[in-house]
Scaffold this motif. Structure first.
Motif, PDB file in Angstrom:
ATOM      1  N   GLY A  11      -6.645 -22.633  -1.711  1.00  0.00           N
ATOM      2  CA  GLY A  11      -5.635 -22.093  -0.798  1.00  0.00           C
ATOM      3  C   GLY A  11      -6.142 -20.951   0.047  1.00  0.00           C
ATOM      4  O   GLY A  11      -6.021 -20.955   1.266  1.00  0.00           O
ATOM      5  N   ALA A  12      -6.736 -19.972  -0.620  1.00  0.00           N
ATOM      6  CA  ALA A  12      -7.134 -18.748   0.070  1.00  0.00           C
ATOM      7  C   ALA A  12      -8.626 -18.496  -0.146  1.00  0.00           C
ATOM      8  O   ALA A  12      -9.247 -19.088  -1.026  1.00  0.00           O
ATOM      9  CB  ALA A  12      -6.314 -17.573  -0.466  1.00  0.00           C
ATOM     10  N   ARG A  13      -9.157 -17.611   0.680  1.00  0.00           N
ATOM     11  CA  ARG A  13     -10.613 -17.383   0.701  1.00  0.00           C
ATOM     12  C   ARG A  13     -11.254 -17.283  -0.681  1.00  0.00           C
ATOM     13  O   ARG A  13     -12.260 -17.959  -0.928  1.00  0.00           O
ATOM     14  CB  ARG A  13     -10.912 -16.136   1.553  1.00  0.00           C
ATOM     15  N   PRO A  14     -10.699 -16.466  -1.606  1.00  0.00           N
ATOM     16  CA  PRO A  14     -11.399 -16.354  -2.899  1.00  0.00           C
ATOM     17  C   PRO A  14     -11.328 -17.610  -3.765  1.00  0.00           C
ATOM     18  O   PRO A  14     -11.956 -17.659  -4.830  1.00  0.00           O
ATOM     19  CB  PRO A  14     -10.690 -15.179  -3.588  1.00  0.00           C
ATOM     20  N   HIS A  43      -4.811 -19.716   3.702  1.00  0.00           N
ATOM     21  CA  HIS A  43      -5.716 -19.119   4.692  1.00  0.00           C
ATOM     22  C   HIS A  43      -6.145 -20.232   5.652  1.00  0.00           C
ATOM     23  O   HIS A  43      -6.408 -21.360   5.234  1.00  0.00           O
ATOM     24  CB  HIS A  43      -6.918 -18.469   4.021  1.00  0.00           C
ATOM     25  N   TYR A  44      -6.221 -19.887   6.925  1.00  0.00           N
ATOM     26  CA  TYR A  44      -6.362 -20.928   7.945  1.00  0.00           C
ATOM     27  C   TYR A  44      -7.317 -20.530   9.077  1.00  0.00           C
ATOM     28  O   TYR A  44      -7.832 -21.372   9.787  1.00  0.00           O
ATOM     29  CB  TYR A  44      -4.981 -21.266   8.545  1.00  0.00           C
ATOM     30  N   ASP A  45      -7.555 -19.223   9.281  1.00  0.00           N
ATOM     31  CA  ASP A  45      -8.498 -18.832  10.340  1.00  0.00           C
ATOM     32  C   ASP A  45      -9.858 -19.457  10.045  1.00  0.00           C
ATOM     33  O   ASP A  45     -10.248 -19.562   8.871  1.00  0.00           O
ATOM     34  CB  ASP A  45      -8.694 -17.307  10.357  1.00  0.00           C
ATOM     35  N   GLY A  99      -7.976 -18.975  -9.882  1.00  0.00           N
ATOM     36  CA  GLY A  99      -7.674 -17.631  -9.416  1.00  0.00           C
ATOM     37  C   GLY A  99      -6.213 -17.244  -9.556  1.00  0.00           C
ATOM     38  O   GLY A  99      -5.527 -17.683 -10.494  1.00  0.00           O
ATOM     39  N   ASP A 100      -5.735 -16.449  -8.606  1.00  0.00           N
ATOM     40  CA  ASP A 100      -4.432 -15.793  -8.789  1.00  0.00           C
ATOM     41  C   ASP A 100      -3.637 -15.646  -7.496  1.00  0.00           C
ATOM     42  O   ASP A 100      -2.843 -14.720  -7.346  1.00  0.00           O
ATOM     43  CB  ASP A 100      -4.659 -14.412  -9.418  1.00  0.00           C
ATOM     44  N   VAL A 101      -3.875 -16.533  -6.539  1.00  0.00           N
ATOM     45  CA  VAL A 101      -3.175 -16.391  -5.260  1.00  0.00           C
ATOM     46  C   VAL A 101      -1.868 -17.190  -5.286  1.00  0.00           C
ATOM     47  O   VAL A 101      -1.569 -17.883  -6.254  1.00  0.00           O
ATOM     48  CB  VAL A 101      -4.078 -16.828  -4.073  1.00  0.00           C
ATOM     49  N   ASN A 102      -1.087 -17.080  -4.225  1.00  0.00           N
ATOM     50  CA  ASN A 102       0.207 -17.773  -4.220  1.00  0.00           C
ATOM     51  C   ASN A 102       0.047 -19.287  -4.368  1.00  0.00           C
ATOM     52  O   ASN A 102       0.887 -19.944  -4.983  1.00  0.00           O
ATOM     53  CB  ASN A 102       0.981 -17.439  -2.937  1.00  0.00           C
ATOM     54  N   SER A 103      -1.023 -19.832  -3.826  1.00  0.00           N
ATOM     55  CA  SER A 103      -1.267 -21.276  -3.972  1.00  0.00           C
ATOM     56  C   SER A 103      -1.444 -21.663  -5.438  1.00  0.00           C
ATOM     57  O   SER A 103      -1.095 -22.779  -5.842  1.00  0.00           O
ATOM     58  CB  SER A 103      -2.529 -21.683  -3.199  1.00  0.00           C
ATOM     59  N   PRO A 133       0.913  -8.559  -6.654  1.00  0.00           N
ATOM     60  CA  PRO A 133       1.396  -9.941  -6.633  1.00  0.00           C
ATOM     61  C   PRO A 133       0.505 -10.870  -7.461  1.00  0.00           C
ATOM     62  O   PRO A 133       0.988 -11.803  -8.093  1.00  0.00           O
ATOM     63  CB  PRO A 133       1.359 -10.335  -5.147  1.00  0.00           C
ATOM     64  N   GLU A 134      -0.791 -10.566  -7.496  1.00  0.00           N
ATOM     65  CA  GLU A 134      -1.719 -11.433  -8.236  1.00  0.00           C
ATOM     66  C   GLU A 134      -1.441 -11.388  -9.734  1.00  0.00           C
ATOM     67  O   GLU A 134      -1.654 -12.375 -10.429  1.00  0.00           O
ATOM     68  CB  GLU A 134      -3.173 -11.008  -7.978  1.00  0.00           C
ATOM     69  N   GLU A 135      -0.993 -10.233 -10.251  1.00  0.00           N
ATOM     70  CA  GLU A 135      -0.738 -10.130 -11.693  1.00  0.00           C
ATOM     71  C   GLU A 135       0.442 -11.039 -12.071  1.00  0.00           C
ATOM     72  O   GLU A 135       0.413 -11.726 -13.091  1.00  0.00           O
ATOM     73  CB  GLU A 135      -0.451  -8.672 -12.078  1.00  0.00           C
ATOM     74  N   HIS A 241     -10.719  -7.673   6.860  1.00  0.00           N
ATOM     75  CA  HIS A 241      -9.759  -8.741   6.535  1.00  0.00           C
ATOM     76  C   HIS A 241      -8.615  -8.713   7.567  1.00  0.00           C
ATOM     77  O   HIS A 241      -8.231  -7.638   8.039  1.00  0.00           O
ATOM     78  CB  HIS A 241      -9.236  -8.442   5.124  1.00  0.00           C
ATOM     79  N   PRO A 242      -8.051  -9.883   7.914  1.00  0.00           N
ATOM     80  CA  PRO A 242      -6.985  -9.898   8.939  1.00  0.00           C
ATOM     81  C   PRO A 242      -5.802  -8.977   8.624  1.00  0.00           C
ATOM     82  O   PRO A 242      -5.261  -8.328   9.531  1.00  0.00           O
ATOM     83  CB  PRO A 242      -6.530 -11.354   8.984  1.00  0.00           C
ATOM     84  N   ARG A 243      -5.395  -8.906   7.352  1.00  0.00           N
ATOM     85  CA  ARG A 243      -4.288  -8.003   7.000  1.00  0.00           C
ATOM     86  C   ARG A 243      -4.654  -6.559   7.360  1.00  0.00           C
ATOM     87  O   ARG A 243      -3.872  -5.817   7.954  1.00  0.00           O
ATOM     88  CB  ARG A 243      -4.001  -8.092   5.501  1.00  0.00           C
TER      89      ARG A 243
HETATM   90  C1  UD1 Z   1      -4.402 -13.278  -0.317  1.00  0.00           C
HETATM   91  C2  UD1 Z   1      -4.116 -13.237  -1.822  1.00  0.00           C
HETATM   92  C3  UD1 Z   1      -5.006 -12.198  -2.470  1.00  0.00           C
HETATM   93  C4  UD1 Z   1      -6.466 -12.419  -2.128  1.00  0.00           C
HETATM   94  C5  UD1 Z   1      -6.616 -12.458  -0.613  1.00  0.00           C
HETATM   95  C6  UD1 Z   1      -8.043 -12.693  -0.222  1.00  0.00           C
HETATM   96  C7  UD1 Z   1      -1.844 -13.732  -2.585  1.00  0.00           C
HETATM   97  C8  UD1 Z   1      -0.590 -13.148  -3.080  1.00  0.00           C
HETATM   98  N1  UD1 Z   1      -2.756 -12.867  -2.090  1.00  0.00           N
HETATM   99  O1  UD1 Z   1      -4.029 -12.011   0.211  1.00  0.00           O
HETATM  100  O2  UD1 Z   1      -4.862 -12.271  -3.873  1.00  0.00           O
HETATM  101  O3  UD1 Z   1      -7.240 -11.401  -2.692  1.00  0.00           O
HETATM  102  O4  UD1 Z   1      -5.779 -13.497  -0.106  1.00  0.00           O
HETATM  103  O5  UD1 Z   1      -8.192 -12.749   1.161  1.00  0.00           O
HETATM  104  O6  UD1 Z   1      -1.997 -14.936  -2.639  1.00  0.00           O
HETATM  105  N2  UD1 Z   1      -3.973 -13.889   7.886  1.00  0.00           N
HETATM  106  C9  UD1 Z   1      -4.658 -14.312   8.984  1.00  0.00           C
HETATM  107  N3  UD1 Z   1      -5.463 -15.421   8.861  1.00  0.00           N
HETATM  108  C10 UD1 Z   1      -5.594 -16.098   7.704  1.00  0.00           C
HETATM  109  C11 UD1 Z   1      -4.876 -15.659   6.592  1.00  0.00           C
HETATM  110  C12 UD1 Z   1      -4.079 -14.554   6.680  1.00  0.00           C
HETATM  111  O7  UD1 Z   1      -4.584 -13.727  10.042  1.00  0.00           O
HETATM  112  O8  UD1 Z   1      -6.344 -17.088   7.667  1.00  0.00           O
HETATM  113  C13 UD1 Z   1      -3.128 -12.688   8.014  1.00  0.00           C
HETATM  114  C14 UD1 Z   1      -1.687 -13.001   8.213  1.00  0.00           C
HETATM  115  O9  UD1 Z   1      -1.168 -12.100   9.101  1.00  0.00           O
HETATM  116  C15 UD1 Z   1      -1.055 -12.778   6.846  1.00  0.00           C
HETATM  117  C16 UD1 Z   1      -1.954 -11.684   6.275  1.00  0.00           C
HETATM  118  O10 UD1 Z   1      -3.252 -11.918   6.830  1.00  0.00           O
HETATM  119  O11 UD1 Z   1       0.264 -12.420   6.927  1.00  0.00           O
HETATM  120  C17 UD1 Z   1      -2.038 -11.724   4.789  1.00  0.00           C
HETATM  121  O12 UD1 Z   1      -2.404 -13.039   4.335  1.00  0.00           O
HETATM  122  P1  UD1 Z   1      -1.879 -13.583   2.913  1.00  0.00           P
HETATM  123  O13 UD1 Z   1      -2.534 -14.874   2.556  1.00  0.00           O
HETATM  124  O14 UD1 Z   1      -0.408 -13.523   2.882  1.00  0.00           O
HETATM  125  O15 UD1 Z   1      -2.357 -12.489   1.915  1.00  0.00           O
HETATM  126  P2  UD1 Z   1      -3.774 -11.825   1.768  1.00  0.00           P
HETATM  127  O16 UD1 Z   1      -3.606 -10.380   2.008  1.00  0.00           O
HETATM  128  O17 UD1 Z   1      -4.820 -12.567   2.544  1.00  0.00           O
END
Ligand code: UD1
Length: 368
Positions: A11-14, A43-45, A99-103, A133-135, A241-243
């Motif tokens: 789902g997500a990078r890690p 994650h999609y970028d 891992g521990d992400v929302n996915s 959130p991961e916990e 990171h994007p956030r």
């Molecule tokens: C998520 C995981 C976190 C992990 C992290 C690694 C959860 C709860 N959190 O956090 O455990 O350590 O990924 O990166 O699952 N965004 C983009 N492009 C993307 C993805 C996200 O611009 O490809 C932006 C969006 O604005 C989004 C924000 O980043 O709202 C956060 O993304 P999100 O997947 O919700 O949480 P992460 O902080 O990435």
């Protein structure tokens, strides 16, 4: 013997570097396994997803749910809604979540409700901080999984203390380290150090993305003040990171950081990032995975958190927890730079040996 059909959730990078060694081991053992990769789209970028699939030699996902970003509830719900018909159609023998992400929790919950067997890779880690959130994702995923693959013995103890039956727990080692060991040599071809003009040992690397560190302006400003001080002695490379990018703009921190010598760059792909951090004098981070990777490579790791779900990286590795107090961060960096912290003798935790995916496959075959 019938082949086991496995859905691997990414789902997500890690997640990507954890799924990759399991996928390639299952492909290698094609008479035993039929693995399919499901990408939720959390994650999609290109820089957060495609770059990793390419670097890790993963094929295009077999199934893409395309959920994207949203609030926790909406993102989790969307993943569940999109994943349920996939499970019904594919009828897997096992679903593997990592891992521990929302996915991770979303797909595990779908399986638990459908009565489809789910295994959690990297189970049992606990920070004991439920504001993360991961916990929450870790605790819930472990509670509903049929098989729990752990990376360290403290995780086994955590699970048993929560009442998990020991026969569900398998201590197999760390798949993320499988990926690291496999790609370390390949990463030497990366030109990232030349591109940035840095030499081995002459720079630090920073990563920062925890909501608790970057979403609160006071906390982030405090960290930024510490970075400004540290950058007087050591150039710092900061893949953003994007956030975090959004928060830096919102809080107006970019000028101050770059003037001080904190060089903000785009998120790096897997191989470039290995090449970059493996030559660093020190790492400042709030990432979970990097605490483990630095432990294996013996690079000093200063973790900007008050707790860690990976205590083995402190007991055996190079990790120190400093929280977000600027003075403590500066002191920890000075200790490394001046050699006054006592050179930490790190050792590699048990079973972080590059063979975790192979043990996972053996166990899946055995439990049938
Ligand atoms: C998520 C995981 C976190 C992990 C992290 C690694 C959860 C709860 N959190 O956090 O455990 O350590 O990924 O990166 O699952 N965004 C983009 N492009 C993307 C993805 C996200 O611009 O490809 C932006 C969006 O604005 C989004 C924000 O980043 O709202 C956060 O993304 P999100 O997947 O919700 O949480 P992460 O902080 O990435």
């Amino acid at each position: 013997m019938r082949r086991l059909k496995i859905l691997l959730i990414a789902g997500a990078r890690p997640n990507f570097m954890k799924v990759a060694p399991i996928y390639s081991e299952m492909k290698r053992r094609a008479d035993e396994f039929e693995p399919l990769i499901v990408h939720t789209g959390q994650h999609y970028d290109a820089s957060m997803s495609d770059a990793f699939f390419n670097d890790l030699g993963l094929p295009e996902p077999d199934i893409h749910l395309g959920v994207g970003s949203a609030s926790h509830a909406v993102q989790t719900a969307r993943i569940m809604t999109e994943f349920e018909p996939v499970v019904l159609e594919q009828k897997p023998d096992w679903v593997l979540v990592v891992g521990d992400v929302n996915s991770t929790i979303a797909c595990a919950l779908v399986c638990a409700k459908l009565g489809v067997k789910v295994a959690h890779v990297e189970a049992g880690l606990r920070s004991r901080d439920r504001s993360m959130p991961e916990e929450i994702n870790r605790i819930l995923t472990d509670a509903i999984s049929d098989l729990l693959f752990t990376t360290s013995q403290d995780a086994d103890e955590n699970l048993k203390a929560e009442g998990v039956s020991p026969d569900k727990i398998r201590f197999v080692g760390n798949v993320m380290i499988d990926s690291l060991l496999e790609h370390l040599k390949l990463a030497e071809d990366s030109a990232i150090r030349q591109q940035l003009g840095v030499n081995e040992g002459g720079y630090g690397v920073l990563t920062l993305h925890r909501p608790s560190n970057v979403d609160d302006p006071d906390v982030f400003r405090g960290i930024a003040n510490a970075l400004v001080e540290i950058a007087k002695k050591l150039r710092i490379i900061f893949p953003v990171h994007p956030r975090t990018r959004g928060r830096i703009e919102e809080f107006g921190l970019a000028d101050e950081l770059s003037r001080a010598g904190v060089q903000m760059i785009e998120p790096l792909g897997y191989l470039d990032f290995i090449r970059l951090y493996s030559g660093a004098r020190l790492i400042l981070t709030d990432s979970g995975g990097l605490q483990e990777e630095t432990t294996v490579l013996g690079i000093p790791c200063i973790t900007l958190r008050n707790n860690t779900e990976r205590p083995v990286t402190i007991e055996l590795g190079t990790n120190v927890l400093v929280g977000t107090d600027p003075d403590k961060i500066i002191r920890a960096a000075n200790d490394v730079l001046e050699g006054t912290g006592g050179e930490r003798q790190s050792s590699i935790p048990p079973l972080w040996d590059g063979r975790a995916a192979s043990r996972i496959c053996d166990e899946l075959v055995q439990v049938q």
